[in-house]
Enzyme design. Sequence first.
Site, PDB file in Angstrom:
ATOM      1  N   ASP A  40       0.681  -1.201  -0.203  1.00  0.00           N
ATOM      2  CA  ASP A  40       0.032  -0.127   0.044  1.00  0.00           C
ATOM      3  C   ASP A  40       0.914   1.336  -0.097  1.00  0.00           C
ATOM      4  O   ASP A  40       2.153   1.230   0.118  1.00  0.00           O
ATOM      5  CB  ASP A  40      -1.088   0.072   1.268  1.00  0.00           C
ATOM      6  CG  ASP A  40      -0.059   0.099   2.533  1.00  0.00           C
ATOM      7  OD1 ASP A  40       1.211   0.180   2.505  1.00  0.00           O
ATOM      8  OD2 ASP A  40      -0.941   0.159   3.548  1.00  0.00           O
ATOM      9  N   ASP A  80       1.325   4.605   2.372  1.00  0.00           N
ATOM     10  CA  ASP A  80       0.930   5.400   3.518  1.00  0.00           C
ATOM     11  C   ASP A  80       1.462   6.876   3.472  1.00  0.00           C
ATOM     12  O   ASP A  80       2.514   7.198   3.307  1.00  0.00           O
ATOM     13  CB  ASP A  80       1.547   4.659   4.672  1.00  0.00           C
ATOM     14  CG  ASP A  80       1.683   3.096   4.525  1.00  0.00           C
ATOM     15  OD1 ASP A  80       0.396   2.760   4.838  1.00  0.00           O
ATOM     16  OD2 ASP A  80       2.661   2.346   4.250  1.00  0.00           O
ATOM     17  N   ASP A 108      -3.271   4.420   2.320  1.00  0.00           N
ATOM     18  CA  ASP A 108      -3.674   5.116   3.879  1.00  0.00           C
ATOM     19  C   ASP A 108      -3.335   6.589   4.057  1.00  0.00           C
ATOM     20  O   ASP A 108      -2.145   6.872   3.645  1.00  0.00           O
ATOM     21  CB  ASP A 108      -3.027   4.200   4.987  1.00  0.00           C
ATOM     22  CG  ASP A 108      -3.645   2.807   5.193  1.00  0.00           C
ATOM     23  OD1 ASP A 108      -4.780   2.576   4.589  1.00  0.00           O
ATOM     24  OD2 ASP A 108      -3.110   2.129   6.037  1.00  0.00           O
TER      25      ASP A 108
HETATM   26  N1  DCP Z   1       2.049   0.104  11.666  1.00  0.00           N
HETATM   27  C1  DCP Z   1       2.284  -0.263  13.031  1.00  0.00           C
HETATM   28  N2  DCP Z   1       0.878  -0.885  13.265  1.00  0.00           N
HETATM   29  C2  DCP Z   1       0.005  -1.028  12.729  1.00  0.00           C
HETATM   30  C3  DCP Z   1      -0.164  -0.577  11.357  1.00  0.00           C
HETATM   31  C4  DCP Z   1       0.833   0.068  11.020  1.00  0.00           C
HETATM   32  O1  DCP Z   1       3.175  -0.448  13.641  1.00  0.00           O
HETATM   33  N3  DCP Z   1      -1.336  -1.562  13.419  1.00  0.00           N
HETATM   34  C5  DCP Z   1       3.381   0.680  11.304  1.00  0.00           C
HETATM   35  C6  DCP Z   1       4.372  -0.116  10.760  1.00  0.00           C
HETATM   36  C7  DCP Z   1       4.321  -0.240   9.421  1.00  0.00           C
HETATM   37  C8  DCP Z   1       3.763   1.266   9.057  1.00  0.00           C
HETATM   38  O2  DCP Z   1       2.910   1.525  10.065  1.00  0.00           O
HETATM   39  O3  DCP Z   1       5.694  -0.644   8.798  1.00  0.00           O
HETATM   40  C9  DCP Z   1       2.902   1.017   7.856  1.00  0.00           C
HETATM   41  O4  DCP Z   1       2.140  -0.088   7.576  1.00  0.00           O
HETATM   42  P1  DCP Z   1       2.236  -1.126   6.492  1.00  0.00           P
HETATM   43  O5  DCP Z   1       1.416  -2.260   6.908  1.00  0.00           O
HETATM   44  O6  DCP Z   1       1.644  -0.270   5.241  1.00  0.00           O
HETATM   45  O7  DCP Z   1       3.635  -1.517   6.351  1.00  0.00           O
HETATM   46  P2  DCP Z   1       4.768  -1.170   5.401  1.00  0.00           P
HETATM   47  O8  DCP Z   1       4.469   0.170   4.702  1.00  0.00           O
HETATM   48  O9  DCP Z   1       6.010  -1.223   6.217  1.00  0.00           O
HETATM   49  O10 DCP Z   1       4.796  -2.252   4.460  1.00  0.00           O
HETATM   50  P3  DCP Z   1       4.276  -2.430   2.728  1.00  0.00           P
HETATM   51  O11 DCP Z   1       5.451  -2.140   2.027  1.00  0.00           O
HETATM   52  O12 DCP Z   1       3.973  -3.780   2.669  1.00  0.00           O
HETATM   53  O13 DCP Z   1       3.157  -1.573   2.693  1.00  0.00           O
HETATM   54 MG    MG Z   2       2.741   0.349   3.740  1.00  0.00          MG
END
Ligand code: DCP
Ligand code: MG
Length: 373
Positions: free
Chosen positions: A204, A206, A298
């Site tokens: 996604d 963010d 998001d």
């Molecule tokens: N995050 C968290 N707890 C949650 C939601 C999010 O700590 N319940 C934090 C850690 C994640 C960041 O927000 O690294 C972004 O969430 P993502 O699920 O989008 O994770 P990433 O961006 O790291 O991975 P991707 O590249 O798959 O989107």
């Molecule tokens: Mg993400």
Amino acid sequence: AKSGPSAVTNTMGAYACQRKTPLEHHNAVLTDALLLLAENADFCTNEGRSVAFKRAASVLKALPGPVRRMEELQGLPCLGEHCQRVIKEILEHGASSEVEMTRHSEHYQAMKALTGIFGVGVKTAEQWHRAGIRHPADLVSSEHKLNRAQRAGVEYYEHLRVPVTKAEADRIGEIVKRAVDAVLLGAEITLTGGFRRGKQTGHDVDFLITHPDEGREEGLLPKVVSWLEDLLLYQKTNKNSYLEAKEWPARPPSNMDRFERCFSIFKLQRPWAALEEPPQSGERGAAETPGWKAVRVDLVVTPVSQFAFALLGWTGSQLFERDLRRWAGQKGMSLSSHALYDCEQKRYLRATSEEEIFAHLGLEYIPPGERNA
Ligand code: DCP
Ligand code: MG
């Protein structure tokens, strides 16, 4: 002398926030295997086991070179007996029987497909699995009730399983910037999550949105969302429910943050990245490629006084965040994406940058690109 693995062993902290974890590392074969077992443990609602596998993988990601012999692992933190058994088998035979069995198991494959649907967690996927559902396509003809998010998840399943590229993330950033500029002058957006850690793809995109004058950001999100309306295939906007005074000690610190937040699915027109990637003749024929792609986005709005905490909390990785909070706890503090509270002094520790938060926590600063734990 060449610094051997033992030199590393002695200095590697047990918390992911104590070490630098680059995006590219030298042990992908081992970490892929351990992360598959972690994923499977999640599918079996065994969080403890899942975290143990993730911790072990994360330690291997931080090593300066590829592991070739078991002796090199001596003294490293977080490598339990089970993990060592898996690693040993891979080093000796090129693969782990447990990992291969799991990978091909019907339960793992069905759970992977079902939890891959936007809006579907392990609990729901497990219920469906028990009812004989194996794939999102099975839901279309089934009696199972889907909520609005899950309906969108099924509808755009094939789109959303294709990773989002950095070029797409940047294109969406431009669109969100235009929307934010149109509704509130001076508001700022920041790309966060995996892309801020240097990833070239993600599941996604963010974004954090803030305004330099505290309070001006209130109520911003519904306006941004309505400006974007024609570009959104799905959206759900939650209000901000964070009240600092009530947060501690009345409530236990929670992992979920309470910012004004919008979960959305963007309709991104092609070609979004014409400059980076000129269309290649023949390969991506217009016939089989639709003129748009669904992308999960998001949007999170934060008051500027909480921005540094939100940025740190949303940059990840998830394991890095988990260990930051655990580290804070062990220091008598409580960290969230909103604030840092010192439980002994009974006061909030303010910060306007991530560097200050690391300093409050007594940690060496780790830049985003090295938080890929
Ligand atoms: N995050 C968290 N707890 C949650 C939601 C999010 O700590 N319940 C934090 C850690 C994640 C960041 O927000 O690294 C972004 O969430 P993502 O699920 O989008 O994770 P990433 O961006 O790291 O991975 P991707 O590249 O798959 O989107
Ligand atoms: Mg993400």
